[in-house]
Write a protein that holds these residues in place. Structure first.
Motif, PDB file in Angstrom:
ATOM      1  N   ARG A 244      11.469   3.853  -1.181  1.00 51.89           N
ATOM      2  CA  ARG A 244      10.139   4.244  -0.718  1.00 51.89           C
ATOM      3  C   ARG A 244       9.666   5.465  -1.501  1.00 51.89           C
ATOM      4  O   ARG A 244      10.453   6.381  -1.777  1.00 51.89           O
ATOM      5  CB  ARG A 244      10.166   4.553   0.780  1.00 51.89           C
TER       6      ARG A 244
ATOM      7  N   GLU B 154      11.297   9.524  -4.821  1.00 55.25           N
ATOM      8  CA  GLU B 154      11.934   8.275  -4.432  1.00 55.25           C
ATOM      9  C   GLU B 154      13.008   8.530  -3.380  1.00 55.25           C
ATOM     10  O   GLU B 154      13.791   9.471  -3.516  1.00 55.25           O
ATOM     11  CB  GLU B 154      12.581   7.590  -5.649  1.00 55.25           C
TER      12      GLU B 154
ATOM     13  N   LEU C  29       6.445   0.996  -1.555  1.00 57.05           N
ATOM     14  CA  LEU C  29       7.785   0.614  -1.995  1.00 57.05           C
ATOM     15  C   LEU C  29       7.788   0.361  -3.499  1.00 57.05           C
ATOM     16  O   LEU C  29       6.822  -0.178  -4.046  1.00 57.05           O
ATOM     17  CB  LEU C  29       8.260  -0.651  -1.274  1.00 57.05           C
TER      18      LEU C  29
ATOM     19  N   TYR D 108       4.337  -0.524  -7.796  1.00 57.66           N
ATOM     20  CA  TYR D 108       4.284   0.275  -6.575  1.00 57.66           C
ATOM     21  C   TYR D 108       3.461  -0.526  -5.564  1.00 57.66           C
ATOM     22  O   TYR D 108       2.263  -0.777  -5.770  1.00 57.66           O
ATOM     23  CB  TYR D 108       3.657   1.637  -6.843  1.00 57.66           C
TER      24      TYR D 108
ATOM     25  N   LYS E 112       7.512   8.695  -1.449  1.00 60.07           N
ATOM     26  CA  LYS E 112       6.876   9.631  -0.521  1.00 60.07           C
ATOM     27  C   LYS E 112       6.743  10.983  -1.196  1.00 60.07           C
ATOM     28  O   LYS E 112       7.742  11.548  -1.668  1.00 60.07           O
ATOM     29  CB  LYS E 112       7.720   9.755   0.759  1.00 60.07           C
TER      30      LYS E 112
ATOM     31  N   ASP F 238       3.293   2.219   3.881  1.00 56.72           N
ATOM     32  CA  ASP F 238       4.278   2.867   3.004  1.00 56.72           C
ATOM     33  C   ASP F 238       4.241   2.234   1.611  1.00 56.72           C
ATOM     34  O   ASP F 238       3.869   1.061   1.453  1.00 56.72           O
ATOM     35  CB  ASP F 238       5.690   2.743   3.583  1.00 56.72           C
TER      36      ASP F 238
ATOM     37  N   LEU G 288      14.936  -0.989   5.318  1.00 51.52           N
ATOM     38  CA  LEU G 288      13.705  -1.784   5.323  1.00 51.52           C
ATOM     39  C   LEU G 288      13.139  -1.932   6.733  1.00 51.52           C
ATOM     40  O   LEU G 288      11.939  -2.147   6.904  1.00 51.52           O
ATOM     41  CB  LEU G 288      13.969  -3.167   4.713  1.00 51.52           C
TER      42      LEU G 288
ATOM     43  N   GLU H 216      15.787   6.278  -0.695  1.00 49.43           N
ATOM     44  CA  GLU H 216      16.324   5.002  -0.228  1.00 49.43           C
ATOM     45  C   GLU H 216      16.251   4.968   1.296  1.00 49.43           C
ATOM     46  O   GLU H 216      16.775   5.870   1.958  1.00 49.43           O
ATOM     47  CB  GLU H 216      17.764   4.807  -0.693  1.00 49.43           C
TER      48      GLU H 216
ATOM     49  N   VAL I 173      10.631   0.848   7.359  1.00 51.28           N
ATOM     50  CA  VAL I 173       9.407   0.890   6.552  1.00 51.28           C
ATOM     51  C   VAL I 173       8.216   0.502   7.431  1.00 51.28           C
ATOM     52  O   VAL I 173       8.255  -0.512   8.142  1.00 51.28           O
ATOM     53  CB  VAL I 173       9.510  -0.061   5.337  1.00 51.28           C
TER      54      VAL I 173
ATOM     55  N   LYS J 262       2.027  -1.288  -1.732  1.00 51.28           N
ATOM     56  CA  LYS J 262       1.679  -0.752  -0.417  1.00 51.28           C
ATOM     57  C   LYS J 262       1.853  -1.874   0.606  1.00 51.28           C
ATOM     58  O   LYS J 262       1.122  -2.858   0.593  1.00 51.28           O
ATOM     59  CB  LYS J 262       0.237  -0.259  -0.422  1.00 51.28           C
TER      60      LYS J 262
END
Length: 429
Positions: free
Chosen positions: A62, A68, A82, A136, A64, A80, A73, A70, A76, A138
């Motif tokens: 993810r 990066e 990924l 990337y 943020k 977010d 899932l 980890e 999530v 969303k």
């Protein structure tokens, strides 16, 4: 169920004491008690191999604050970002926020040609980044609503139904135990009562027969082997909706391969035809491509209507395995003994009416389905033959050599169980 293994062992140990074999009976009982944790470890190892084969991705990267991390899932949330690197599979559906790359969307669209995606493109779980650039994404759904969870729901239903191999093994076990128990009690009780002087040694033989009368170890191993077969298939992008589907593939006498509509034949398809034709079954090809096909090795029908295809299937040697891909093939999938759809999860109706679903774009998965089914059955048969053979050998030895140690029979039984359980999952190696 009344004739449980623990009860039979208890009676066998009583026979052993009555026969005067005190020390070896104690050793045999000790070995039997120690076998439980040992066999549990063997079973645990086999189940772990199956779990590993069907393991779904549980973590992702993810983004943020431009960092990066980890994360699980399951944690999530919608909105977010990924990271989907080259070679990665999209775990949760979403929209490309940044990046340009090529995606294989076969699982969701049954389209072989990769598509170029960029900012604003919608991605589904199961799409694979086959390009050279990271994306990337969303996310706009949760992991629980993704195609991965859908696949697991489909696969988890398969073991509910007993396969034919399992049924035959259980029938064999159902008759084996009562027969051996009756024979053991006859040798250990009835004959000594008739003439104790001549038949007292048969009490020891009766104890041995009761030890080997327990449920066939191949019974449990067969069920475990079926699970291993499903796991191997799942690992290769082959989702089995019914245990009857994968096991029943072995009974097929005719394979019907319905080509993609309007697509020219490829070298990959020609190689697949060659492999399928060498499996000892009749290969029939329905060709709906732009060019008519001719080949003396296969039965080829060009540009038939669905009604004509159905009529041709009625004339074929049963059972028939049908391989199709679109909604037009649903009737044919239903009519066949085993229906295999190779269009991924693009059409829920097609998936619903299939016994086996291929979610990988690799055409060789069709051939691998037959290979896995055959190997799964071969392992089950080998375990059954080994188990029955060893039981017969121990029976003959017991009747020929009345003083064979009880602890040796118990040890052989334990090692036999451990081997067939271990062997049942060798398809995953």
């Amino acid at each position: 169920k009344f004739l449980s293994e623990s009860l039979l062992i208890f009676i066998a140990m009583v026979f052993g004491v009555i026969s005067g074999a005190y020390i070896e009976t104690c050793i045999a009982l000790g070995i039997y008690e120690l076998s439980t944790p040992f066999l549990n470890k063997v079973l645990e190892h086999s189940l772990h191999k199956i779990d590993t084969a069907v393991e779904m991705p549980e973590t992702g990267i993810r983004i943020k604050d431009e960092e990066e991390e980890e994360v699980s899932l399951y944690d999530v949330e919608i909105g977010d970002i990924l990271l989907v690197r080259p070679g990665d599979t999209v775990s949760i559906p979403g929209i490309v926020e940044k990046g340009i790359s090529e995606m294989s969307t076969y699982t969701n669209t049954s389209t072989y040609t990769p598509v170029v995606v960029k900012k604003g493109s919608l991605l589904h779980s199961g799409d694979v980044n086959v390009g050279e650039m990271p994306l990337y994404v969303k996310v706009n759904e949760t992991y629980k609503s993704s195609n991965y969870m859908n696949l697991m729901n489909i696969a988890s239903v398969a073991p509910v139904y007993e396969s034919k191999t399992e049924k035959y093994t259980k029938i064999l076990a159902k008759f084996y135990t009562p027969v051996m128990v009756v024979l053991g009690l006859f040798l250990g009780i009835a004959l000594p009562i008739i003439n104790f002087e001549d038949y007292s040694s048969f009490i020891h033989v009766g104890a041995i027969l009761l030890i080997i009368s327990g449920a066939l170890s191949s019974d449990q191993a067969t069920s475990l082997g079926m699970l291993a077969g499903f796991a191997k298939a799942f690992q290769n992008g082959i989702v089995v909706e019914s245990s009857l589907g994968l096991d029943s593939v072995n009974a097929a006498q005719t394979i019907v391969y319905d080509r993609f509509d309007g697509v020219e034949v490829t070298n990959e398809e020609l190689n697949l035809f060659k492999k399928l034709s060498h499996m000892g079954r009749t290969l029939v090809i329905y060709n709906d491509g732009p060019v008519a096909l001719e080949d003396d090795q296969y039965q080829i029908y060009n540009n038939l209507t669905n009604e004509e295809k159905m009529q041709k299937m009625d004339e074929m040697v049963s059972p028939v395995v049908y391989i199709g891909d679109t909604f037009k093939d649903i009737e044919l999938l239903q009519k066949s003994y085993v229906g295999i759809s190779r269009g991924g999860l693009a059409d829920p109706k097609v998936v619903e009416n299939s016994d086996i679903v291929l979610i990988d774009a690799n055409l060789n998965r069709v051939y691998e389905t037959f290979v896995i089914a055959r190997k799964m059955r071969t392992i089950a048969i080998a375990n059954n033959i080994l188990t029955v053979s060893m039981k017969v050998i121990m029976l003959i030895v017991a009747l020929s050599w009345h003083l064979v140690p009880l602890w040796l029979i118990v040890l052989i039984e334990i090692l036999l169980k451990a081997f067939v359980i271990r062997n049942s999952t060798c398809i995953l190696e």
